[in-house]
Design a protein around this motif. Sequence first.
Motif, PDB file in Angstrom:
ATOM      1  N   LEU A 231       4.348   6.072 -10.462  1.00  0.00           N
ATOM      2  CA  LEU A 231       3.511   5.170  -9.677  1.00  0.00           C
ATOM      3  C   LEU A 231       4.356   4.295  -8.759  1.00  0.00           C
ATOM      4  N   ALA A 232       5.477   3.754  -9.305  1.00  0.00           N
ATOM      5  CA  ALA A 232       6.349   2.928  -8.472  1.00  0.00           C
ATOM      6  C   ALA A 232       6.927   3.742  -7.323  1.00  0.00           C
ATOM      7  N   GLY A 233       7.340   4.978  -7.599  1.00  0.00           N
ATOM      8  CA  GLY A 233       7.882   5.832  -6.544  1.00  0.00           C
ATOM      9  C   GLY A 233       6.846   6.180  -5.488  1.00  0.00           C
ATOM     10  N   PHE A 234       5.603   6.374  -5.897  1.00  0.00           N
ATOM     11  CA  PHE A 234       4.543   6.675  -4.933  1.00  0.00           C
ATOM     12  C   PHE A 234       4.323   5.500  -3.981  1.00  0.00           C
ATOM     13  N   LEU A 235       4.254   4.279  -4.536  1.00  0.00           N
ATOM     14  CA  LEU A 235       4.033   3.105  -3.692  1.00  0.00           C
ATOM     15  C   LEU A 235       5.229   2.861  -2.777  1.00  0.00           C
ATOM     16  N   PRO A 256      12.232  -4.503   1.513  1.00  0.00           N
ATOM     17  CA  PRO A 256      11.824  -5.487   0.503  1.00  0.00           C
ATOM     18  C   PRO A 256      10.349  -5.351   0.113  1.00  0.00           C
ATOM     19  N   VAL A 257       9.487  -5.056   1.096  1.00  0.00           N
ATOM     20  CA  VAL A 257       8.062  -4.904   0.787  1.00  0.00           C
ATOM     21  C   VAL A 257       7.833  -3.689  -0.099  1.00  0.00           C
ATOM     22  N   ALA A 258       8.532  -2.591   0.211  1.00  0.00           N
ATOM     23  CA  ALA A 258       8.381  -1.373  -0.598  1.00  0.00           C
ATOM     24  C   ALA A 258       8.811  -1.624  -2.048  1.00  0.00           C
ATOM     25  N   CYS A 259       9.941  -2.316  -2.218  1.00  0.00           N
ATOM     26  CA  CYS A 259      10.418  -2.602  -3.572  1.00  0.00           C
ATOM     27  C   CYS A 259       9.468  -3.541  -4.307  1.00  0.00           C
ATOM     28  N   ALA A 260       8.966  -4.578  -3.595  1.00  0.00           N
ATOM     29  CA  ALA A 260       8.043  -5.514  -4.241  1.00  0.00           C
ATOM     30  C   ALA A 260       6.736  -4.825  -4.626  1.00  0.00           C
ATOM     31  N   LEU A 261       6.218  -3.974  -3.741  1.00  0.00           N
ATOM     32  CA  LEU A 261       4.970  -3.274  -4.030  1.00  0.00           C
ATOM     33  C   LEU A 261       5.152  -2.299  -5.193  1.00  0.00           C
ATOM     34  N   ALA A 262       6.279  -1.604  -5.213  1.00  0.00           N
ATOM     35  CA  ALA A 262       6.545  -0.673  -6.311  1.00  0.00           C
ATOM     36  C   ALA A 262       6.641  -1.408  -7.644  1.00  0.00           C
ATOM     37  N   LEU A 263       7.327  -2.564  -7.663  1.00  0.00           N
ATOM     38  CA  LEU A 263       7.447  -3.329  -8.895  1.00  0.00           C
ATOM     39  C   LEU A 263       6.096  -3.862  -9.343  1.00  0.00           C
ATOM     40  N   ALA A 264       5.286  -4.327  -8.390  1.00  0.00           N
ATOM     41  CA  ALA A 264       3.949  -4.821  -8.741  1.00  0.00           C
ATOM     42  C   ALA A 264       3.097  -3.709  -9.339  1.00  0.00           C
ATOM     43  N   GLY A 265       3.195  -2.506  -8.761  1.00  0.00           N
ATOM     44  CA  GLY A 265       2.440  -1.384  -9.312  1.00  0.00           C
ATOM     45  C   GLY A 265       2.898  -1.021 -10.714  1.00  0.00           C
ATOM     46  N   ALA A 266       4.226  -1.043 -10.952  1.00  0.00           N
ATOM     47  CA  ALA A 266       4.750  -0.731 -12.285  1.00  0.00           C
ATOM     48  C   ALA A 266       4.286  -1.756 -13.312  1.00  0.00           C
ATOM     49  N   MET A 285      13.604  -0.798 -16.488  1.00  0.00           N
ATOM     50  CA  MET A 285      14.417   0.188 -15.794  1.00  0.00           C
ATOM     51  C   MET A 285      13.986   0.319 -14.337  1.00  0.00           C
ATOM     52  N   VAL A 286      12.681   0.340 -14.096  1.00  0.00           N
ATOM     53  CA  VAL A 286      12.186   0.443 -12.722  1.00  0.00           C
ATOM     54  C   VAL A 286      12.602  -0.779 -11.915  1.00  0.00           C
ATOM     55  N   ALA A 287      12.475  -1.969 -12.498  1.00  0.00           N
ATOM     56  CA  ALA A 287      12.843  -3.192 -11.790  1.00  0.00           C
ATOM     57  C   ALA A 287      14.321  -3.185 -11.399  1.00  0.00           C
ATOM     58  N   LEU A 288      15.176  -2.736 -12.298  1.00  0.00           N
ATOM     59  CA  LEU A 288      16.608  -2.731 -12.001  1.00  0.00           C
ATOM     60  C   LEU A 288      16.972  -1.649 -10.985  1.00  0.00           C
TER      61      LEU A 288
END
Length: 737
Positions: A231-235, A256-266, A285-288
Amino acid sequence: MLALALGLLTLRFLPGLPAGWMLAVAAILGLSLLFSRLYPVGLFLLGLAWACCSAQWALDDRLDEELDGRTLWLEGRVVGLPEVSAGVVRFQLEEAHSRRAELPGRLRLAWYGGPEVRGGERWRLAVNLKRPHGLVNPQSFDYEAWLLARRIGATGTIKAGERLAPASGLGSWRDGLRQRLLAAPAFGREGGLAALVLGDGSGLSTADWRLLQHTGTVHLMVISGQHIALLAGFLYGLVALLAKLGAWPRRWPWLPVACALALAGALAYGMLAGFEVPVRRACVMVALVLLWRLRFRHLGAWWPLLLALLVVLLLEPLASLQPGFWLSFSAVAVLILVFGGRLGVWNWWRGLTRAQWTMAIGLLPMMLILGLPVSSSGPLANLLAVPWVGFVTVPLALLGTLLLPVPGVGEGLLWLAGGSLHVLFELLGRIADWLPAWLPSRLPLWAWLLALAGALLLLLPAGIALRLPGVALLLPALFLPSTAPQEGHAEVWLLDVGQGLSVLVRTREHALLYDAGPRFGDFDSGERIVLPSLRALNLPRLDILLLSHADNDHAGGAAAILAGMPVARVVSGEPQRLAHRVQSEPCDSGQSWQWNGVDFRTWQWERAVSGNQASCVLLVEAGGERLLLTGDIDARAEQALLQTDFPLAARWLLAPHHGSRSSSSQRFIEAVAPEHVLIARGRHNNFGHPHPQVLQRYQAAGVQVHDSSATGALRVLLGAQGQAQGLRSQARFWREK
């Protein structure tokens, strides 16, 4: 970082926890070494001290010994999603308190035939409480380690209860969502959708889990790092694609937006799954990884993995007790080793196929050391199932769940998700029939180290000359020679199957299993305990499966054993009662035979009027040392046996009928004159076995009592005139002595 990680991981291998003063000394010494050249030693000591302190707090939170087996009224709040299986409701209770005693912070309770229980409710319950205790065998699930890793301080069986407050909070919302998922039409795969969306696997049947295990696809049906990362990779990929196509606003930096959106989805997916330990590990692990992608790519791919390992262990040092912890980090390490630093770019199909076969090789040593089933069809099954679940089923399930408020739309998407899951299970079933999983034997350390070296060599880049010898290094682990007893001796194992019986008698070239353990609901000890233990002992087949009689606690696991291992003959004291489950020959009273210098002889009371009395008795003699296996015969059958010429004197005696009051008569004990008596029973069983009067008789006769509930599985080398060895005596800091 490596030194700190090693200190935290050392906890898993400790036989016992150090004393408090030793931990204090280690912490002070570790702090003092931080400012010297020996700072890695200091970090190791600090990690070890923190892990041991955390483990000690969990052990101190266990139920007091004085309350073990007692029934108390208590109140508490239901957390997580209750599980319902075969009419049994199981759930965890927190904030439990009683007027009569101090209770652990978290309890795991079972309510047989209980009402519907929802997450977030408050209940007042009458509970028969028990300290954490599990069965200990050559190879079986370590229930005590599992409970401690989840910081569950007691288990219990509910006798009565009343709801004090309705469901509220996150638990109530998740439970309500589960009910909607289970009510959605999905080709009978509603339980699978609940597993993928909420991490609730209770809706999957035993047959489903067995199929997933045989095909090595269990990880796909529990919310793990793969689902969170997907899910994080998709976002992340969606934002990156928009930026690449020029459709992303230039005033917003896309990374930064892509990373923040991916973390929020995870994190949102993790909240949906209840933030259990594997989900928390995946979110860390996803956050790091996202942080590494944003700022620290120059440090290499190993850095986020090592940092994630540290964060997980610092937050929960007991995570190292779980097999999933070792498998998840090992899997990521294998992928980094295989794909990191390679020249050129592979297409998606080549990358997917390479990932599957390298994962099978890379995780093989970990599966062997953990004693987990190894799927022969895993690479093929995952090659099909990973993209199927990842790109079809999970997106449809999540989107359908999100759109449930829209009439018809959410249900339609869930119907499609269920259909895709149904088709996948049909295909996996065909693959499992073709290539079932196999249970590995228990490996000596040298064989496992060779397997580890072989796997690492095979994972090296193409063109390195040392890759091919890796196959030879794997062979000892896959084809380990049998370690059978010598001529004239017999190895005897009294397996720890709870309230039931299963005894293995093995000579140099032959093996006999006396009874197969019980089956209760979905729990089949033949499949879960006996069969894995036989494989761990490197036993390829059975010459005889002797079922003393047809009662469930003795013959319940027979069908699973026959399905999982070649058996030449099946003999039973009650073949007619067993006919609907297994086909067997009748016990031939007075029959005798010899295997490798070990003598066997059977007896059965011809005038038996009950199943217990009809038990087939077996005498085993090796090197002048005898073992008498008695099934469930009662005092009347014992007297009948005394009137025959059957040789009764034996050094080892299996207590008739688990030590019940109706057996082990004084005359019988005097005739056998055993030095040791084996009692097979479950702890806190409902029958009160063994009866205090029976124990008094044995103790008065000077007989040493070995209780399987206290010793775990027992090993006796018949013919060596030695002592019994209980597996529970093998020191583990989490295991109750």
